[in-house]
Design a protein around this motif. Structure first.
Motif, short mmCIF file in Angstrom:
data_model
loop_
_atom_site.label_atom_id
_atom_site.label_comp_id
_atom_site.label_asym_id
_atom_site.label_seq_id
_atom_site.Cartn_x
_atom_site.Cartn_y
_atom_site.Cartn_z
N GLU A 1 71.69 29.96 1.14
CA GLU A 1 72.48 30.26 -0.06
C GLU A 1 72.09 31.61 -0.65
OE1 GLU A 1 73.60 28.27 -4.34
OE2 GLU A 1 72.74 27.01 -2.78
N LEU B 1 78.89 26.81 3.29
CA LEU B 1 77.75 27.07 4.17
C LEU B 1 77.56 25.94 5.17
CD1 LEU B 1 75.08 28.56 1.76
CD2 LEU B 1 76.07 29.69 3.75
N TYR B 2 77.66 24.71 4.71
CA TYR B 2 77.47 23.58 5.62
C TYR B 2 78.58 23.53 6.67
CZ TYR B 2 76.24 19.11 7.52
OH TYR B 2 75.86 18.12 8.39
N ARG B 3 79.81 23.74 6.25
CA ARG B 3 80.93 23.69 7.18
C ARG B 3 80.83 24.79 8.24
NH1 ARG B 3 85.22 24.11 3.88
NH2 ARG B 3 85.36 26.35 4.16
N LEU C 1 66.91 21.10 12.50
CA LEU C 1 67.57 20.29 11.49
C LEU C 1 66.85 18.96 11.26
CD1 LEU C 1 71.29 20.89 12.46
CD2 LEU C 1 69.98 21.97 10.64
N ASN D 1 77.82 25.69 -1.26
CA ASN D 1 77.10 24.78 -0.37
C ASN D 1 78.00 24.15 0.67
OD1 ASN D 1 74.53 25.11 -1.38
ND2 ASN D 1 74.77 23.52 -2.91
N LEU D 2 79.18 23.73 0.27
CA LEU D 2 80.12 23.12 1.21
C LEU D 2 80.55 24.12 2.27
CD1 LEU D 2 81.84 20.70 2.03
CD2 LEU D 2 83.56 21.48 0.41
N LEU E 1 76.35 24.90 9.30
CA LEU E 1 75.60 23.64 9.38
C LEU E 1 74.27 23.74 8.65
CD1 LEU E 1 76.30 22.52 13.04
CD2 LEU E 1 77.48 21.83 10.95
N ARG E 2 74.25 24.54 7.59
CA ARG E 2 73.07 24.71 6.74
C ARG E 2 73.53 24.89 5.31
NH1 ARG E 2 68.91 29.19 8.84
NH2 ARG E 2 68.05 28.71 6.80
N CYS E 3 72.76 24.36 4.38
CA CYS E 3 73.04 24.62 2.97
C CYS E 3 71.74 24.63 2.18
CB CYS E 3 74.04 23.61 2.39
SG CYS E 3 73.51 21.91 2.48
N ASP E 4 70.69 25.15 2.82
CA ASP E 4 69.38 25.23 2.18
C ASP E 4 69.31 26.47 1.28
OD1 ASP E 4 67.97 27.44 4.04
OD2 ASP E 4 69.19 26.07 5.25
#
Length: 70
Positions: free
Chosen positions: A28, A16-18, A61, A13-14, A21-24
């Motif tokens: 994933e 993907l977000y970095r 977002l 998750n980290l 800018l998504r971690c849905d």
């Protein structure tokens, strides 16, 4: 598809977000499909693991508003 390397202490998750800018859930799931061997690393990734990032459609977002009176 873009390839990246993990930083010590990354989770999926980290990462993907970095990077995206998504971690849905859909982001994933796409990442796990491209990197099935990633599960062998455990929940916290060591440094230097090569990861293929999925190409995802851009999403708004803006969060959806939830009301207790709906």
């Amino acid at each position: 598809m873009r390839r990246v390397r993990s930083i010590a202490g990354d989770s999926v998750n980290l990462l993907l977000y970095r990077e995206l800018l998504r971690c849905d859930d859909s982001a994933e799931e796409a990442l796990w499909r491209l990197n099935p061997q990633l599960a062998e690393q455990g929940p916290v990734l060591p440094a230097g693991v090569g990861i293929v990032l999925p190409e995802l459609d851009s999403r708004s977002l803006a969060p959806t508003t939830v009301s207790a009176w709906d």
